[in-house]
Structures are given as structure tokens and as C-alpha cells.
Design a protein around this motif. Structure first.
Motif, PDB file in Angstrom:
ATOM      1  N   UNK A 121     -69.932  28.254  -6.137  1.00  0.00           N
ATOM      2  CA  UNK A 121     -68.806  28.343  -7.065  1.00  0.00           C
ATOM      3  C   UNK A 121     -68.547  26.961  -7.639  1.00  0.00           C
ATOM      4  N   UNK A 122     -67.446  26.810  -8.382  1.00  0.00           N
ATOM      5  CA  UNK A 122     -67.105  25.504  -8.952  1.00  0.00           C
ATOM      6  C   UNK A 122     -66.852  24.458  -7.873  1.00  0.00           C
ATOM      7  N   UNK A 123     -66.432  24.918  -6.721  1.00  0.00           N
ATOM      8  CA  UNK A 123     -66.094  23.976  -5.643  1.00  0.00           C
ATOM      9  C   UNK A 123     -67.035  24.040  -4.455  1.00  0.00           C
ATOM     10  N   UNK A 124     -67.984  24.974  -4.481  1.00  0.00           N
ATOM     11  CA  UNK A 124     -68.909  25.152  -3.360  1.00  0.00           C
ATOM     12  C   UNK A 124     -70.332  25.200  -3.888  1.00  0.00           C
ATOM     13  N   UNK A 125     -71.221  24.281  -3.460  1.00  0.00           N
ATOM     14  CA  UNK A 125     -72.591  24.277  -3.970  1.00  0.00           C
ATOM     15  C   UNK A 125     -73.387  25.468  -3.457  1.00  0.00           C
ATOM     16  N   UNK A 126     -74.500  25.741  -4.132  1.00  0.00           N
ATOM     17  CA  UNK A 126     -75.401  26.775  -3.658  1.00  0.00           C
ATOM     18  C   UNK A 126     -76.001  26.399  -2.321  1.00  0.00           C
ATOM     19  N   UNK A 127     -76.334  27.406  -1.522  1.00  0.00           N
ATOM     20  CA  UNK A 127     -76.839  27.134  -0.176  1.00  0.00           C
ATOM     21  C   UNK A 127     -77.610  28.322   0.356  1.00  0.00           C
ATOM     22  N   UNK A 128     -78.321  28.081   1.465  1.00  0.00           N
ATOM     23  CA  UNK A 128     -79.028  29.140   2.192  1.00  0.00           C
ATOM     24  C   UNK A 128     -78.527  29.124   3.629  1.00  0.00           C
ATOM     25  N   UNK A 129     -78.233  30.298   4.166  1.00  0.00           N
ATOM     26  CA  UNK A 129     -77.688  30.407   5.514  1.00  0.00           C
ATOM     27  C   UNK A 129     -78.617  31.211   6.404  1.00  0.00           C
ATOM     28  N   UNK A 130     -78.577  30.898   7.700  1.00  0.00           N
ATOM     29  CA  UNK A 130     -79.320  31.649   8.711  1.00  0.00           C
ATOM     30  C   UNK A 130     -78.346  32.227   9.726  1.00  0.00           C
ATOM     31  N   UNK A 131     -78.502  33.508  10.046  1.00  0.00           N
ATOM     32  CA  UNK A 131     -77.704  34.180  11.073  1.00  0.00           C
ATOM     33  C   UNK A 131     -78.629  34.718  12.156  1.00  0.00           C
ATOM     34  N   UNK A 132     -78.233  34.543  13.390  1.00  0.00           N
ATOM     35  CA  UNK A 132     -78.959  35.134  14.508  1.00  0.00           C
ATOM     36  C   UNK A 132     -78.604  36.621  14.621  1.00  0.00           C
ATOM     37  N   UNK A 133     -79.625  37.460  14.866  1.00  0.00           N
ATOM     38  CA  UNK A 133     -79.435  38.881  15.103  1.00  0.00           C
ATOM     39  C   UNK A 133     -79.769  39.204  16.551  1.00  0.00           C
ATOM     40  N   UNK A 134     -79.032  40.147  17.149  1.00  0.00           N
ATOM     41  CA  UNK A 134     -79.371  40.534  18.516  1.00  0.00           C
ATOM     42  C   UNK A 134     -80.401  41.656  18.500  1.00  0.00           C
ATOM     43  N   UNK A 135     -80.724  42.186  19.688  1.00  0.00           N
ATOM     44  CA  UNK A 135     -81.791  43.186  19.805  1.00  0.00           C
ATOM     45  C   UNK A 135     -81.459  44.483  19.088  1.00  0.00           C
ATOM     46  N   UNK A 136     -80.165  44.727  18.822  1.00  0.00           N
ATOM     47  CA  UNK A 136     -79.752  45.925  18.094  1.00  0.00           C
ATOM     48  C   UNK A 136     -79.605  45.679  16.600  1.00  0.00           C
ATOM     49  N   UNK A 137     -79.879  44.444  16.146  1.00  0.00           N
ATOM     50  CA  UNK A 137     -79.739  44.103  14.737  1.00  0.00           C
ATOM     51  C   UNK A 137     -78.364  43.635  14.340  1.00  0.00           C
TER      52      UNK A 137
END
Length: 357
Positions: A121-137
Motif C-alpha cells: 500500500x502507500x505505507x507498506x511496501x510489497x513483500x513475500x511471506x512464509x507460513x508454516x503448515x501443520x500435518x493437517x494443512x
């Protein structure tokens, strides 16, 4: 890409902008596609799920779990489990996307990580995030956010970075993220034990091109970009050993004279001979023949609606999500990559993407 027999109905989920995100859609809806005829129909037995700003959907590679962006500022991502009767229900609570306006996501081939592109957004730059998933997704935790930097020459669109897509290369070695604002593709290596994103390359593309989405050719040696701001399609060499791109040729995305045209979705055919791209403004889907490292226009077909955004391959058809007209259309792929509308447009308000299960 999933395959089905000619008699099986293909399950399709669509994502739409809801009233809270500037649209009038229901969120996530279930449809059926008849491969033989290309006819689309709503699955009346599966109620829509009102996910706010469901601008992109991705499926887990081995579980009946679907992930959705919640395009807002600040943004979140959601996991939903798909039951035997096709119904969808939340799998745990949404988690922060680590940025603003998440617009694309993908599941790492190993199934343990969700990767998300935050447009910013105007105040937040573009980015890439990683999330951990458990065995059930289920979404467990946000493990890393890689912030982009950079800008481009197009006023009003490139004052800062805007990540628009994140995908894993065909070898599963690198994570690539397009950035429309920075005229770049950022390459990362995902540390799967810890969930951190290590930047290994920044591929600077043509100034003012505004790369939106990429599509790999089978085998991964070529990758094609839909360039939103220059209204072009570019062919790049891809070095699978370093995760780097080298642009080798570029063609106009449309022959229609429309100064406001913006390419949207891009798909490479399973055989590697064709590339298709949606044109928002011209309201067409353009077809190209891949000849070596050059793209030769085949022709353009009406998108069957206005502002065609998402493009998805499904068993010999392309599904076109026409955002402004609120219609999903199936285009049949003909012998030499040309397209023909297969059946009536299906009303899906504010639709922006489709996921084939």
C-alpha cells in the motif's frame, strides 16, 4: 495440472471480491465444468463461503485443503478444509499475511509451507511471506516476511514495490516473486526447516514493464511474463541453477488499440507450444505460438465479458474470470492454440480467479 476423464465433471472454485473489499461477490463459490462441452454450472449443493477479498486461491498438493488471500490492509490468509460432500469450512483462524493487500499465494511442493505475495500500500511496501503448515494443512505461524524495495518510471503505479505473484520453479529449488512496482523478479531460497526466505537474486526487467504474473514452459527452461504496465508478453531464459531470468524477446499483448490495456493472467500450455494471456481493456484472450524463444501471435478471442483478470487451464479449456461483468467463461483450446467460447458465460459477481481441483 489435474487431469480428468472426458466424462468426469471438473470441480472449480472461484474467488470474488466481497462488499467489504469493493465488490459484490460471495467470496468462494463452487462450480462444475463439463469437459466435453465446456459448460459451467453452479454447484447448488455447496454454499458459498464469505471470505473477504478472496482474490486468489491455491490448493494443498496432498490434502483437501484450500488457501485464500484476504485482500485488505492489513492482510490475512485463510485455510479451508474441503469435506467429502464438497462443502468448505474454515480450518483454524486466519493469520496475518505479514503485509498489506495479499493478492497471490501458493503452497510449497513439500506441503509444509504457504507462500504469499503482499501487493502493499502507500505505507507498506510489497513483500513475500512464509507460513508454516501443520500435518493437517492448518496455518500454524508466520515465519518470515521478505520486504521488497525499488520503484519504476510509471507515475501512480511504481512509486514503490508491489509484489504481485509468488511461485516455486518447476525444480522446486527457488521461489520467484514478481514485483510490478520495482520492475523486477526477486528470487529466494526457502529454508524449509526454519521457514526463512533467503534472497539469492534480483532480476531487473525492462523499466516500466510492470511484471504481473509468470508462467513456466514445461521443463522450466523458458518463463513468460505478463507485463501489466507496458502491455507486453516477454519470453525469458530461466537458469534453474541460479534462479535468474534473462529476457530474450517481447511482443504486444494485444493488437487492439487500447491505451489502457493491462495484461492480467498468463498460462503456458501443457505441451509447451502455446501461451495465452488475458487483456483487461481490450477484453480479449490473446494466443501466441512459442517458436524457439519468440512468441508469434495466433489471434485474439473475446473474453466473453469485461476486465478479464484470472486465467486457468482446465482439461482443454481456459477459464476466464471477467471481474467487471461478473462472468466466468470457458474457452475451448483448438488444435493450433486458437480459442473458441465453449458455452454460455456463467454469472459469478466480481469474480477474479478460478481454481481447478
Amino acid at each position: 495440472m489435474p487431469t480428468h476423464s472426458s466424462t468426469d465433471e471438473v470441480t472449480v472454485l472461484t474467488g470474488s471480491y466481497t462488499p467489504d473489499s469493493g465488490g459484490n461477490g460471495a467470496g468462494i463459490a463452487a462450480l462444475g465444468l463439463a469437459p466435453g462441452t465446456g459448460r459451467l454450472a453452479h454447484d447448488t449443493g455447496v454454499p458459498p463461503v464469505p471470505v473477504n477479498g478472496a482474490s486468489f486461491l491455491a490448493a494443498h498438493p496432498s490434502l483437501d485443503v484450500v488457501y485464500s488471500t484476504n485482500e485488505s490492509d492489513p492482510g490475512t490468509v485463510s485455510a479451508l478444509v474441503r469435506h467429502r460432500d464438497g462443502r468448505l469450512s474454515p480450518l483454524g483462524a486466519p493469520l496475518s499475511s505479514g503485509g498489506a493487500n495479499p493478492c497471490h499465494l501458493t503452497v510449497h511442493p513439500g506441503g509444509g509451507w504457504l507462500l504469499t505475495a503482499n501487493y502493499g500500500s502507500d505505507t507498506s511496501p510489497g513483500s513475500v511471506a512464509a507460513h508454516r503448515l501443520d500435518a493437517d494443512g492448518r496455518l500454524v505461524e508466520l515465519t518470515d516476511v521478505a520486504v521488497h524495495e525499488g520503484s519504476g518510471p510509471v507515475a501512480g503505479r511504481q512509486e514503490g514495490s508491489h509484489a504481485h505473484q509468488v511461485l516455486v520453479d518447476p525444480a522446486g529449488r527457488f521461489v520467484l516473486a514478481t514485483d510490478l512496482g520495482a520492475d523486477a523478479v526477486f528470487t529466494y531460497r526457502l529454508d524449509t526447516p526454519g521457514g526463512t526466505l533467503e534472497r539469492v537474486a534480483v532480476n531487473r526487467l525492462r523499466p516500466g514493464s510492470g511484471p504481473r504474473h509468470l508462467a513456466f514452459a514445461p521443463g522450466g527452461g523458458l518463463v513468460f511474463s505478463a507485463d501489466e504496465l507496458s502491455s507486453t508478453v516477454t519470453c525469458h531464459w530461466y537458469d534453474a541453477g541460479t534462479g535468474t531470468l534473462t529476457g530474450v524477446s517481447s511482443v504486444p499483448a494485444t493488437a487492439v488499440q487500447d491505451a489502457t490495456n493491462q495484461p492480467g493472467g498468463i498460462v503456458a500450455s501443457p505441451c509447451g507450444r502455446f501461451v495465452w494471456v488475458t487483456n483487461r481493456g481490450a477484453d480479449t484472450v490473446a494466443a501466441f505460438h512459442v517458436t524457439g524463444t519468440a512468441l508469434e501471435p495466433i489471434g485474439e478471442t473475446s473474453a466473453g465479458g469485461t476486465w478479464p483478470r484470472g486465467l486457468t487451464y482446465a482439461d482443454g479449456h481456459l477459464l476466464v474470470a471477467n471481474q467487471h461483468s461478473g462472468t466466468l467463461v470457458a474457452l475451448r483450446v483448438l488444435g493450433e492454440g486458437a480459442l473458441r467460447q465453449a458455452g454460455p458465460a456463467l454469472p459469478v459477481p466480481s469474480v477474479v480467479c478460478a481454481l481447478v481441483l
